[in-house]
Enzyme design. Structure first.
Site, PDB file in Angstrom:
ATOM      1  N   LYS A 167     -45.164  73.815   6.267  1.00  9.75           N
ATOM      2  CA  LYS A 167     -43.952  74.652   6.316  1.00  9.75           C
ATOM      3  C   LYS A 167     -42.765  73.979   5.648  1.00  9.75           C
ATOM      4  O   LYS A 167     -41.926  74.649   5.053  1.00  9.75           O
ATOM      5  CB  LYS A 167     -43.617  75.025   7.763  1.00  9.75           C
ATOM      6  N   LYS A 212     -54.368  81.018   4.939  1.00  8.48           N
ATOM      7  CA  LYS A 212     -54.261  81.757   6.199  1.00  8.48           C
ATOM      8  C   LYS A 212     -53.412  83.018   6.027  1.00  8.48           C
ATOM      9  O   LYS A 212     -52.393  82.982   5.354  1.00  8.48           O
ATOM     10  CB  LYS A 212     -53.599  80.827   7.225  1.00  8.48           C
ATOM     11  N   LYS A 259     -47.369  85.560   8.712  1.00 14.06           N
ATOM     12  CA  LYS A 259     -46.182  86.406   8.729  1.00 14.06           C
ATOM     13  C   LYS A 259     -45.239  86.047   7.603  1.00 14.06           C
ATOM     14  O   LYS A 259     -44.561  86.895   7.038  1.00 14.06           O
ATOM     15  CB  LYS A 259     -45.396  86.185  10.027  1.00 14.06           C
TER      16      LYS A 259
HETATM   17  P1  ATP Z   1     -45.540  82.017  11.050  1.00 13.67           P
HETATM   18  O1  ATP Z   1     -45.955  82.145   9.606  1.00 13.67           O
HETATM   19  O2  ATP Z   1     -44.125  82.424  11.339  1.00 13.67           O
HETATM   20  O3  ATP Z   1     -45.923  80.688  11.665  1.00 13.67           O
HETATM   21  P2  ATP Z   1     -47.953  83.133  12.180  1.00 13.67           P
HETATM   22  O4  ATP Z   1     -48.572  84.301  11.539  1.00 13.67           O
HETATM   23  O5  ATP Z   1     -48.583  81.799  12.004  1.00 13.67           O
HETATM   24  O6  ATP Z   1     -46.408  83.133  11.784  1.00 13.67           O
HETATM   25  P3  ATP Z   1     -47.451  82.514  14.961  1.00 13.67           P
HETATM   26  O7  ATP Z   1     -46.455  83.250  15.793  1.00 13.67           O
HETATM   27  O8  ATP Z   1     -47.090  81.169  14.454  1.00 13.67           O
HETATM   28  O9  ATP Z   1     -47.856  83.470  13.734  1.00 13.67           O
HETATM   29  O10 ATP Z   1     -48.820  82.402  15.748  1.00 13.67           O
HETATM   30  C1  ATP Z   1     -49.133  83.238  16.869  1.00 13.67           C
HETATM   31  C2  ATP Z   1     -50.603  83.114  17.197  1.00 13.67           C
HETATM   32  O11 ATP Z   1     -51.375  83.746  16.161  1.00 13.67           O
HETATM   33  C3  ATP Z   1     -51.113  81.672  17.256  1.00 13.67           C
HETATM   34  O12 ATP Z   1     -52.062  81.565  18.314  1.00 13.67           O
HETATM   35  C4  ATP Z   1     -51.791  81.476  15.933  1.00 13.67           C
HETATM   36  O13 ATP Z   1     -52.810  80.482  15.997  1.00 13.67           O
HETATM   37  C5  ATP Z   1     -52.369  82.855  15.710  1.00 13.67           C
HETATM   38  N1  ATP Z   1     -52.574  83.102  14.281  1.00 13.67           N
HETATM   39  C6  ATP Z   1     -51.624  83.081  13.319  1.00 13.67           C
HETATM   40  N2  ATP Z   1     -52.159  83.364  12.123  1.00 13.67           N
HETATM   41  C7  ATP Z   1     -53.487  83.545  12.342  1.00 13.67           C
HETATM   42  C8  ATP Z   1     -54.596  83.866  11.486  1.00 13.67           C
HETATM   43  N3  ATP Z   1     -54.415  84.051  10.187  1.00 13.67           N
HETATM   44  N4  ATP Z   1     -55.824  83.994  12.045  1.00 13.67           N
HETATM   45  C9  ATP Z   1     -56.015  83.823  13.388  1.00 13.67           C
HETATM   46  N5  ATP Z   1     -55.018  83.524  14.232  1.00 13.67           N
HETATM   47  C10 ATP Z   1     -53.765  83.383  13.725  1.00 13.67           C
HETATM   48 MG    MG Z   2     -47.692  80.066  12.773  1.00 23.21          MG
END
Ligand code: ATP
Ligand code: MG
Length: 344
Positions: free
Chosen positions: A114, A206, A209
């Site tokens: 990040k 991955k 968001k």
């Molecule tokens: P950011 O990019 O802001 O970190 P994010 O998509 O990683 O957003 P988080 O809020 O950080 O979302 O994660 C929330 C939950 O979703 C965590 O348990 C994380 O492991 C899971 N998660 C996030 N992205 C994935 C993915 N691509 N596949 C499976 N689980 C995910």
């Molecule tokens: Mg995340």
């Protein structure tokens, strides 16, 4: 010592909830309600480790809450709240900042990804994010933490912090009547065929968001046309689907779509390959689109209904925060005694 079994997990209100959040986290949160007492948090303190527009943050917090409820989380039987309403999380994170070692945090890959090239300009909060996450889990002495694969390293750090706290303060923990260990070793629950949902544009990244390209992910707010278009355009390779799972090696995009299908259908990749082995992607994608639409559109509709009633959502969060705080305050009081703080 036996600890009461309890689940804790969270999602950041950083916008664009996507299929990875659903399959890797929120869907699993809902399943675990049957077997555990669960605490599900909207982790707004984590969100501000990167810039969040104050005009948008309240809406994002309510949207994650709505997603929890729309996916079947029962906020009455379990606890749903936003992190900033329970001050003990931040208070406790400070204590853990003093337990965790700089060397441990330096190994965290999320910070490296990040902060990327602009490390000097990353917030201190982004760096110490994992100590706050350890506090989130351990302030409830939670024993199980359902997360996606990307968060495994952070849960392991929480285990290290718990262990070091138990060791460093061992004499005081015993003197205050807590036995040999005050904290459990929280266990990451990373299960099923979609623990790491990948970008639809690049099977080595991955789904996230914060990825700028909306085409890379299925959002929980996408309509049927958007879902269909994104899946039709999703990157694949020219080969038909294999008959066996080992035929997915070095085919990350194929493996990703298979995993998504299996998770949505509540089955496994080998089972899906029994059905689709030898098929072309066009045929498989059509079935995947049907499945996504059948699963996600009802969630989408319920989320929209709930977001339309912010007063109700705020009431759910306030009620959850009050119940969470009772538990957190109890742990905080014990920790103050163990560390040696004078308190009221
Ligand atoms: P950011 O990019 O802001 O970190 P994010 O998509 O990683 O957003 P988080 O809020 O950080 O979302 O994660 C929330 C939950 O979703 C965590 O348990 C994380 O492991 C899971 N998660 C996030 N992205 C994935 C993915 N691509 N596949 C499976 N689980 C995910
Ligand atoms: Mg995340």
């Amino acid at each position: 010592m036996a600890f009461k079994q309890r689940v804790f997990s969270g999602v950041q209100p950083t916008g664009n909830l996507h299929l990875g959040n659903y399959l890797g986290a929120i869907q699993r949160f809902a399943e675990l309600q049957k077997s555990y007492d669960c605490i599900y948090c909207v982790v707004d303190l984590h969100a501000i480790t990167t810039w969040q527009d104050p005009a948008e943050l309240p809406g994002a917090i309510r949207e994650v809450t709505a997603a929890y409820l729309a996916c079947g989380i029962d906020a009455k039987k379990h606890i749903v709240f936003n992190q900033s309403q329970v001050a003990e999380h931040a208070e406790f994170a400070w204590v853990f900042n003093c337990v965790a070692r700089v060397g441990w945090l330096n190994r965290m890959t999320q910070f490296k990804e990040k902060a990327s090239k602009d490390r000097e300009n990353a917030s201190v909060g982004l760096y110490s994010y994992p100590t706050l996450m350890a506090a989130d889990i351990l302030v409830y002495r939670a024993t199980h933490v359902p997360v996606g694969e990307d968060q495994k390293q952070h849960v392991e750090l929480a285990r290290d912090i718990a262990q070091k706290f138990n060791n460093d303060f061992g004499a005081s923990i015993r003197a205050h009547g807590h036995g040999e260990a005050f904290f459990p070793q929280p266990e990451p629950l990373i299960q099923g065929p979609a623990t790491r949902v990948m970008s639809l544009r690049d099977g080595t990244k991955k789904m996230s968001k914060s990825e700028p390209s909306d085409q890379s992910r299925i959002n929980l707010t996408d309509d049927a046309d958007q879902i269909a278009l994104k899946i039709r355009r999703a990157k694949t390779d020219p080969e038909p689907l294999p008959h066996e799972e080992n035929g997915l090696a070095n085919r990350p995009e194929a493996e990703n779509l298979l995993g998504i299908y299996a998770a949505l259908a509540g089955t496994t990749k080998p089972e899906v390959l029994k059905q689709f082995g030898g098929a072309q992607f066009s045929a498989f994608k059509a079935k995947l689109i049907d499945l996504l639409i059948a699963k996600l559109l009802p969630i989408n509709a319920e989320m929209r209904r709930l977001v339309g009633d912010p007063a109700y959502i705020d009431q759910v969060l306030a009620d959850g925060a009050a119940r969470a705080q009772l538990l957190a305050a109890e742990t905080m009081k014990a920790v103050k005694d163990i560390v040696g703080f004078v308190h009221r």
